[in-house]
Design an enzyme around this catalytic site. Structure first.
Site, short mmCIF file in Angstrom:
data_model
loop_
_atom_site.label_atom_id
_atom_site.label_comp_id
_atom_site.label_asym_id
_atom_site.label_seq_id
_atom_site.Cartn_x
_atom_site.Cartn_y
_atom_site.Cartn_z
N HIS A 193 17.59 26.84 1.83
CA HIS A 193 18.86 27.96 1.93
C HIS A 193 19.14 27.57 0.77
O HIS A 193 19.40 27.48 -0.52
CB HIS A 193 20.27 27.43 2.65
CG HIS A 193 21.54 28.15 2.35
ND1 HIS A 193 22.37 28.38 1.94
CD2 HIS A 193 21.64 28.65 3.87
CE1 HIS A 193 22.28 29.36 2.28
NE2 HIS A 193 22.29 29.22 3.58
N ASP A 249 20.24 17.89 1.61
CA ASP A 249 21.13 19.40 2.48
C ASP A 249 21.19 19.13 3.41
O ASP A 249 19.63 19.34 4.49
CB ASP A 249 20.65 20.27 2.05
CG ASP A 249 21.42 21.83 2.92
OD1 ASP A 249 21.94 21.21 3.13
OD2 ASP A 249 21.19 22.95 2.03
N GLN A 271 22.06 21.33 7.89
CA GLN A 271 21.68 21.58 9.26
C GLN A 271 21.29 20.19 10.30
O GLN A 271 21.21 20.20 11.73
CB GLN A 271 20.70 22.59 9.46
CG GLN A 271 20.90 24.20 8.86
CD GLN A 271 22.08 25.39 10.03
OE1 GLN A 271 22.30 25.04 10.95
NE2 GLN A 271 22.04 25.82 8.55
N LYS A 300 29.78 23.37 10.39
CA LYS A 300 28.25 23.85 11.05
C LYS A 300 28.26 22.45 12.46
O LYS A 300 27.41 22.41 12.87
CB LYS A 300 27.12 23.82 10.30
CG LYS A 300 27.02 24.55 9.72
CD LYS A 300 25.78 25.33 9.00
CE LYS A 300 25.47 26.50 7.77
NZ LYS A 300 25.98 27.23 8.22
N CYS A 311 20.27 33.61 4.67
CA CYS A 311 19.76 32.93 2.88
C CYS A 311 18.64 32.08 2.67
O CYS A 311 19.67 31.55 2.10
CB CYS A 311 21.10 31.81 3.50
SG CYS A 311 22.68 33.81 3.26
N1 7TS Z 1 22.18 24.50 3.52
C1 7TS Z 1 22.18 25.21 5.24
C2 7TS Z 1 20.57 24.67 5.04
C3 7TS Z 1 22.54 25.79 5.37
O1 7TS Z 1 22.54 26.12 6.36
C4 7TS Z 1 23.67 26.42 4.49
C5 7TS Z 1 24.19 27.63 5.59
C6 7TS Z 1 24.06 26.24 3.93
C7 7TS Z 1 24.03 25.04 3.55
C8 7TS Z 1 25.54 26.63 3.23
O2 7TS Z 1 26.41 25.99 3.89
P1 7TS Z 1 27.98 26.54 3.49
O3 7TS Z 1 28.86 25.83 4.78
O4 7TS Z 1 28.50 26.17 2.49
O5 7TS Z 1 28.10 28.00 3.69
N2 7TS Z 1 23.70 28.62 6.47
C9 7TS Z 1 24.08 29.53 7.31
C10 7TS Z 1 23.23 30.15 8.21
O6 7TS Z 1 22.13 29.42 8.19
N3 7TS Z 1 23.48 31.10 8.55
O7 7TS Z 1 24.78 31.27 7.94
C11 7TS Z 1 25.40 30.33 7.44
#
Ligand code: 7TS
Length: 419
Positions: A136, A213, A216, A239, A377
């Site tokens: 990401h 990371d 997910q 998430k 992203c």
């Molecule tokens: N890492 C992964 C694998 C992600 O899917 C996301 C967000 C992030 C980091 C960042 O997370 P945040 O909570 O700090 O924004 N992914 C997504 C997505 O797949 N659709 O919207 C956000």
């Protein structure tokens, strides 16, 4: 009493009762454009159960006070709930100590914290940072920024057509110059689950520190940071059925202890004068300012909810649902599934011949089917497969085979409109 307890622990977790689970999520029970909502955008953010909504509301209605600084009752209650959630996060990740659990805004902030604090102190000119092609943007751009600031080099381990990291290439890219490796536990764009334990061991053999990371991964299966032996692990609360704006950085205590603060301010200090400042103990050294107290408490409730259902029961249910959805979608002419890793979470990215992904999203919305379309992203993933964007259905444990049927029906509708 103790006998009863033991028998409860020994009983295998019952399989997931999806009808009962759905009753816990108020947002699932609505119509969109006159159709029952099928919420299949869980990789972007998950819906929240009543227990999370209630925990946040209870804090604001009854316990609202700042933490760690008041002797009055409300502040004591807020502090107890805040620190209670830290212990829940520690158990959830099987961290050794609650000093290793730092509350941050989300996965993005956690990775930036490690880049700017650990990275600036430990990486220099000519050193290398290794990531994978499926990351990401939040596990790419902070390392690009850091590399630019330090004169370090960013290296990328490629993925194969199925969406799996090519381990031989990954291994070859590791060298004594590699200072840090950043790996998604699970890809948001492909669903691929990486063999992070093995990748961590290989990185450690090369002398590198590993950040995983887990944004997910944690919503889908049990995570044990001690078993993985990774040095840092990051989570996003929203998430995993918790509030937005809250996340967790796990870091091995010795590493966090040696790292300089990321932000300065209140809470992160023990003593301040104009000549000298003494920083606070872990984890407070990394929690400058008033934190997202309601978010932390809500995340604690989300962890309780996930643990209550059982991560293994969640993983089993989602595996079956993913299989059902994969079979359904694979049979549709013109549909190309992107990401067919052997080890995969319940995320289905696809393109449809002759239909732009953005049009797919709009048509689906009119069918009550919520998915995400775009680059997710993860632009390098799109580049790898030669597509500008994909449509992505991401399934949670509260989704049903009927909702997958609604997804398939919406795909047929899109094909008819544009066919
Ligand atoms: N890492 C992964 C694998 C992600 O899917 C996301 C967000 C992030 C980091 C960042 O997370 P945040 O909570 O700090 O924004 N992914 C997504 C997505 O797949 N659709 O919207 C956000």
């Amino acid at each position: 009493m103790s006998m009863r307890r033991e028998s409860v622990i020994e009983t295998p977790m019952p399989p997931l009762d999806v009808a009962r689970v759905r009753a816990d999520f108020p947002a699932l029970h609505q119509e969109v454009h006159g159709r029952p909502l099928a919420y299949l955008d869980n990789a972007a953010t998950t819906q929240k159960p009543f227990t999370v909504i209630d925990a946040v509301e209870r804090y604001y209605r009854r316990d609202n006070a700042n933490v760690h600084r008041g002797v009055h009752t409300l502040s004591q209650r807020a502090t107890a709930d805040y620190e209670g959630a830290r212990e829940k996060a520690r158990v959830f990740l099987n961290a050794h100590s609650s000093r290793e659990i730092v509350f941050v805004r989300g996965a993005t902030e956690a990775i930036n914290l490690v880049a700017q604090s650990f990275g600036r102190a430990n990486i220099g000119r000519g050193d290398e940072i290794l990531i994978t092609e499926m990351e990401h943007h939040s596990n790419i751009v902070p390392w690009q920024l850091l590399s630019g600031q330090l004169g370090a080099t960013l290296r990328v381990a490629p993925i194969n057509d199925a969406g799996e990291v090519v381990l031989e290439d990954y291994e070859k890219l590791l060298s004594p110059r590699t200072r840090l490796v950043g790996i998604a536990h699970c890809s948001n764009a492909l669903g691929s689950i990486n063999p992070v334990k093995r990748m961590t061991r290989l990185a450690h053999d090369a002398g590198a520190v590993v950040l995983v990371d887990g944004a997910q991964a944690a919503p889908h299966f049990a995570v044990d940071v001690q078993a993985l032996d990774c040095d840092f692990y990051v989570l996003s609360g929203h998430k995993m059925y918790g509030p937005t704006g809250i996340g967790v950085l796990y870091g091995k205590e010795a590493l966090l202890e040696a790292m300089p603060p990321y932000q300065g301010g209140g809470e992160m200090i023990k003593y301040v004068s104009f000549d000298k400042t003494v920083y606070n103990d872990l984890p407070y050294k990394f929690e400058a300012g008033t934190p997202h107290i309601a978010g932390v408490i809500g995340l604690g409730a989300a962890i309780d909810y996930l643990t209550g259902l059982g991560l293994d029961a969640i993983a089993d249910y989602e595996r079956e649902l993913l299989h059902y959805a994969t079979v359904m979608l694979s049979g549709i002419p013109g549909l190309r599934l992107i990401g067919c890793a052997r080890d995969k979470a319940s995320i289905l990215s696809f393109t449809l011949a002759g239909v732009h992904p953005h049009d797919i999203g709009t048509i689906f919305d009119h069918q009550g089917v919520a998915i995400r379309t775009g680059h997710h992203c993860a632009m390098p993933v799109m580049q790898r497969y030669g597509v500008p964007a994909t449509a992505r259905a991401s399934l949670a444990f509260y989704n049903t085979s009927e909702e997958v049927d609604a997804l398939a029906a919406a795909i047929h509708e899109a094909k008819e409109v544009f066919g």
